[in-house]
Scaffold this active site. Structure first.
Site, PDB file in Angstrom:
ATOM      1  N   TYR A 166       0.835  -1.201   0.000  1.00  0.00           N
ATOM      2  CA  TYR A 166       0.000   0.000   0.000  1.00  0.00           C
ATOM      3  C   TYR A 166       0.871   1.253   0.000  1.00  0.00           C
ATOM      4  CZ  TYR A 166      -4.107  -2.815   1.185  1.00  0.00           C
ATOM      5  OH  TYR A 166      -5.127  -3.725   1.159  1.00  0.00           O
TER       6      TYR A 166
ATOM      7  N   GLY B 286     -13.627 -10.940  -2.138  1.00  0.00           N
ATOM      8  CA  GLY B 286     -14.432 -10.681  -0.941  1.00  0.00           C
ATOM      9  C   GLY B 286     -15.458  -9.585  -1.174  1.00  0.00           C
ATOM     10  N   ASP B 287     -15.094  -8.570  -1.938  1.00  0.00           N
ATOM     11  CA  ASP B 287     -16.040  -7.502  -2.260  1.00  0.00           C
ATOM     12  C   ASP B 287     -17.154  -8.021  -3.166  1.00  0.00           C
ATOM     13  OD1 ASP B 287     -14.406  -5.699  -0.838  1.00  0.00           O
ATOM     14  OD2 ASP B 287     -13.157  -5.408  -2.608  1.00  0.00           O
TER      15      ASP B 287
ATOM     16  N   ASP C 110      -9.593  -5.874  -9.652  1.00  0.00           N
ATOM     17  CA  ASP C 110     -10.387  -5.693  -8.440  1.00  0.00           C
ATOM     18  C   ASP C 110     -11.876  -5.742  -8.723  1.00  0.00           C
ATOM     19  OD1 ASP C 110      -8.180  -5.311  -6.776  1.00  0.00           O
ATOM     20  OD2 ASP C 110      -9.106  -3.610  -5.768  1.00  0.00           O
TER      21      ASP C 110
END
Length: 302
Positions: A86, A244-245, A280
């Site tokens: 990150y 997971g999203d 993503d």
């Protein structure tokens, strides 16, 4: 698969926990809005354009003179580990506060509100924002979901648990990984007893517990005292990020129809599609939903 310090070319992608959920819901035909800060300039425009292409209402983003937060993903073919690096300090999003949007109106006009545990890990102002939005949802009797989304490189177990405890009184749905319930929140149980223990400690009517592939049963959904298990879909993993999203997005879609059985089944299927899709954001399409409804998956369609 090059390591970060080997490569000289990076592929740009767009993602973020709440944005990923909003994109999937929009692709399923729901009205979804995303609220954050974006930096003025081309990097902010890339994020804005990506959300819009999936149908998300991006009009509530606050544009500021700042930098775009970054995440570097390094795929890890065995025996290497996949890892995320990150770079989010002093980014546009890390400066978010309650003043960035008309949150009372936004919450009042929404059927549901969704928050992620990553956001409060970015800064103290982000933490304050998450707690205030949760309280707004509680005061407005709006169903609130919260994905613990623990990230060891952004926060500590004690900090993550403290935010969850503060949000919990306003929660309808809590989503978390079984490993995080045990290693971050300190639960000793597993499986069905763990879901019940989480509901008991935090008072959430709905608890969704994602489990590792080697667990005896699939993901667990405890809905007002009733346990449901997610089906397991055979999946060839292309990209672990964002699954997971996708699970959360599928779960919320089913809950909006007041159908907990469909919610947990669609959550598992959307997560599997996410694992089998690069990036993503899940490019879940009408054809995927039709295959789900017909229970026809993993085949050649022509």
């Amino acid at each position: 698969m090059l390591r970060v310090d080997q490569t000289r070319l990076f592929e740009i992608g767009v993602g973020g926990s709440e944005l990923n959920v909003a994109c999937l819901l929009a692709r399923l035909g729901r009205r979804a809005a995303w609220v954050s800060r974006l930096p003025l300039g081309p990097l902010g425009r890339i994020v804005d354009g990506e959300g819009r292409r999936h149908g998300v209402d991006m009009s509530h983003a606050h544009w500021v003179e700042s930098r775009q937060g970054l995440m570097f993903f390094e795929a890890g073919p065995a025996p290497r580990n996949a890892r995320v690096i990150y770079d989010r300090k002093n980014s546009a999003a890390s400066g978010m506060s309650i003043e960035d949007a008309d949150w009372p109106s936004l919450v009042a006009s929404s059927r549901r509100v969704h928050l992620s545990g990553i956001t409060p890990a970015l800064s103290e102002t982000c933490k304050a924002l998450v707690l205030e939005v949760a309280a707004l949802a509680g005061r407005g009797a709006k169903p609130l979901s919260y994905d613990l989304n623990y990230r060891a490189t952004l926060t500590t177990p004690r900090e993550a648990e403290a935010v969850l405890a503060a949000v919990a009184p306003h929660l309808e749905l809590l989503v978390l990984a079984e490993r995080d319930a045990q290693h971050v929140l300190g639960f000793a149980e597993a499986g069905e007893p763990l879901a019940e223990a989480i509901a008991g400690r935090y008072g959430a009517p709905l608890v969704a517990l994602t489990r590792s592939p080697d667990a005896e049963t699939g993901d667990i959904f405890l809905a007002r005292g009733t346990i449901r298990y997610a089906p397991r879909y055979p999946v060839e993993i292309v990209d672990r990020i964002g699954a997971g999203d996708s699970f959360v997005g599928g779960l919320i879609h089913g809950l909006l129809d007041n159908d907990p059985d469909r919610a947990i089944r669609l959550a598992a299927y959307a997560a599997a599609i996410g694992l089998a899709t690069p990036g993503d954001i899940n490019y879940f399409g009408a054809e995927d939903l039709a295959a789900f409804e017909a229970d026809v998956t993993g085949r050649l369609v022509r």
